[in-house]
Design a protein around this motif. Structure first.
Motif: not given
Lengths: 227, 227
Positions: B37, B39, B43, B46, B49, B53, B56, B92, B95-96, B99, B102, B105-106, B190
């Motif tokens: 847990x 956060x 972050x 995230x 990432x 990218x 790549x 990818x 990206x997962x 996810x 995220x 955080x959610x 995921x």
């Protein structure tokens, strides 16, 4: 007679577009199977995925040969490389159609929540629409259209969030809704991913035209405050 | 002085492997953030990432230049094409990881189910292990190892199914478990996908060695009977 490079390139484009339509059809059918509880159609989607996979391998081989034998440069090479890369996105769309089809088979005879299934159907239409539009932008090599299509991705994520919230509420209301609700949430996440892949196709259209790799996807970072 | 093609190829390999380690680290951290847990760590995943990218895009550019300027053939071209294609799989994975971050955080301050979080942590270790092993097989260009690594994918799906079943039971037992249970199911999906991408890397290793595109992934078709 050996075909010209231009003919080969046109053929490559065509076969890529066909693969796009196969992927798009797979998604459409998988959602249809899911909301209509149609296991036969779901099995058809799973069964036919091998044709999408095979087409990716064919495109890889053909691209490889074209590069090796014809040694294209600049914009011609860019087209071949685009097919090489973007075919992965189409193949992944097919994989997600399979995942949705598998959910159709897994969640059988459970309590259903018609309102959410209606929303899933709508989201499926939205996703398939974005996929088709991204392919049209590719065929037309239309960067402007590609950017507009990518902008629609935001709607998918808004729709997705609404479905998630509805699922959580339904599952909290009654334990009878847990099996179907959790399945809807998974299918929703697959449809969001499909839309992400369509956005990738849009990015490739821009690359094809400009030679620049752009980021059209909107990052959907949870925006809750720090604790 | 312009570097030789061989030097450029080695450099490409190296930068691809680094990208793999970045992706692997992102997954490891995202699962750690999720089960602790944490956060702030979420972050960080995230935020970072964009480096994956960017790598790549760099690899795409470099591969493109190498093909255009040096016009490699056969096994050299195959290596460049592998980097071009397989870098999508690594992206990818990143990206997962995002996810999963995220979801960290959610799903804040909700009722947690420690036993399932333990299983998620174990599955995270398993997934990260498969990713690392697939990269090692790539670095060693070891087809045999690649096939062995791909075989482990089945364990991930078994583990995944157990987590799903536990989540469904917990959510049916108490509506207090719905928020966390549905989140665990998403994170589980995921991690399964990450393992699929690692299997793709393994397929690329075989291609690199043999020139043949193989299918190492086991299709996990739901095997329920027809109605």
């Amino acid at each position: 007679m050996r075909s010209t490079f231009e003919e080969q390139l046109n053929n490559l484009h065509l076969r890529f577009s066909e693969m796009g339509m196969m992927a798009s059809e797979a998604i459409m059918k998988s959602v249809k199977a899911y909301v209509n509880h149609d296991k036969a159609l779901a099995r058809e989607v799973i069964e036919n995925d091998r044709f999408i996979n095979k087409r990716e391998v064919d495109l890889e081989k053909k691209s490889f040969e074209m590069i090796a034998l014809q040694q294209p440069v600049t914009s011609d090479l860019r087209m071949v490389v685009t097919v090489l890369k973007a075919s992965s996105d189409l193949e992944r769309m097919g994989d997600h159609a399979v995942s949705i089809a598998q959910e159709t088979i897994r969640v059988k005879g459970e309590v259903r929540i018609p309102e959410i299934e209606k929303d899933i159907a709508d989201m499926g239409d939205l996703s398939t629409g974005i996929v088709e539009d991204s392919l049209e932008a590719y065929l037309k090599e239309d960067s402007k259209m590609a950017k507009e299509v990518a902008d629609q991705d935001g709607n998918i994520h808004i729709e997705g969030k609404q479905i998630n919230d509805a699922c959580i509420s339904a599952m909290q209301q009654s334990s009878d809704n847990v099996l179907s609700g959790s399945s809807y949430m998974l299918v929703e996440s697959y449809l969001e991913r499909v839309s992400d892949y369509a956005t990738n196709i849009c990015e490739w259209v821009v690359y094809l035209n400009t030679g620049h790799v752009v980021e059209l996807s909107q990052k959907h970072v949870a925006d809750e405050d720090e604790e």
